[in-house]
Design an enzyme around this catalytic site. Sequence first.
Site, PDB file in Angstrom:
ATOM      1  CB  ILE A  11      90.545  49.263  57.242  1.00  0.00           C
ATOM      2  CG1 ILE A  11      91.545  48.690  56.225  1.00  0.00           C
ATOM      3  CG2 ILE A  11      90.350  50.757  57.036  1.00  0.00           C
ATOM      4  CD1 ILE A  11      91.126  48.879  54.773  1.00  0.00           C
ATOM      5  N   GLY A  47      95.010  40.820  61.072  1.00  0.00           N
ATOM      6  CA  GLY A  47      94.902  39.363  61.141  1.00  0.00           C
ATOM      7  C   GLY A  47      96.168  38.745  61.667  1.00  0.00           C
ATOM      8  N   GLY A  48      96.294  37.442  61.487  1.00  0.00           N
ATOM      9  CA  GLY A  48      97.438  36.724  62.024  1.00  0.00           C
ATOM     10  C   GLY A  48      98.739  36.993  61.298  1.00  0.00           C
ATOM     11  CG  PHE A  49      99.664  35.397  58.200  1.00  0.00           C
ATOM     12  CD1 PHE A  49     100.774  34.667  58.554  1.00  0.00           C
ATOM     13  CD2 PHE A  49      98.448  34.738  58.088  1.00  0.00           C
ATOM     14  CE1 PHE A  49     100.699  33.310  58.779  1.00  0.00           C
ATOM     15  CE2 PHE A  49      98.359  33.382  58.314  1.00  0.00           C
ATOM     16  CZ  PHE A  49      99.484  32.664  58.669  1.00  0.00           C
ATOM     17  CG  ASP A  60      91.707  31.895  57.134  1.00  0.00           C
ATOM     18  OD1 ASP A  60      91.006  31.303  57.972  1.00  0.00           O
ATOM     19  OD2 ASP A  60      92.271  32.985  57.364  1.00  0.00           O
TER      20      ASP A  60
END
Length: 334
Positions: free
Chosen positions: A46, A49-51, A176
């Site tokens: 769903i 992201g970057g991590f 963020d």
Amino acid sequence: MTDGVEDSEEIAALEKALVDETMDPVDIPFSLLKSITGNFSEAQEIGRGGFGVVYKGVLPSGRTVAVKQLFERYEILDKTFDSEIDCLAGLKHKNTVRFLGYSSETQYLRRLCDGKLQWVAKRQRLLCFEYLPKGCLAGYLSDASCGLHWSTRYQIIKGICEGIHYLHQHRIIHRDLKPQNVLLDDNMIPKIADFGLSRHLSESQSRDITENKFGTMGYMAPEFFNKGEITFKTDVYSLGAIIMDILMGQKECSDVKEVVESWTDKFGTSKSHTSLEEVKLCAEIGIKCRNYDPRNRPATWSIIHGILDEAEISNWSVTSDVATSTEGQVQSLK
């Protein structure tokens, strides 16, 4: 105990954490999270992201949760995991996503390396949250001519402000904030999510410096982008960009008159003086929050105080928890 009994107890603990908002996060076996996500199936993905990747998890009862599996990058995995746990533990507010539990396990797998089978350690770090069915705010942004009604947008703006204020009271800088990290529940109540970059300051700290300038252009404060400086006003800049997104569908507008005129056209003959005053107030706050100089950006307690004071002329009421949190912030500044 048999595995079946253990599994049932672990499922029951997660079910209880889901329905009991007073519970602390629970330790969840990796095998359980793997099972409820269909072995981390792409069909249940769903978000990404970057991590890490977020999956929808379905419990035997039919209730749903969100499972975030962090990427296995040795330079960030444990640091990101520990940072999120540190910031999320103890957070209980209607405008922050509920943290249900975590999993931290290391598996040893046989892998072919240099032509030989060897045991290789694979670290699994996962976080479990409440599932928000409406998705993220980014999917609902539009200009005044279409999209969400003003009352819903105003509710979302206030909720985000209250959530950030709560984080700052607990000395957490999100770092963020952006529409993708604001989730919405069935009633369109906003909940701040994704604390992978967050910083938890000590009582003696008012700022931090980092060389890792991760973030999203347009929402990153200039002092953070240029110098890696992190303060509570870093979040305030991001908040301003989000408010302008909600008002106009884009963050670049810096003219209060333009915003008000846009909404005047939207309201048409049914325009409400109260609603236009709310639009004007939110536009002023959004623009002030995006001031280049962090010293000229408002603090979250003053933002909430201003919004709620103005809203007394409308049908909005000041809830006791917001009033208490605002008083606490004022006391802390004395």
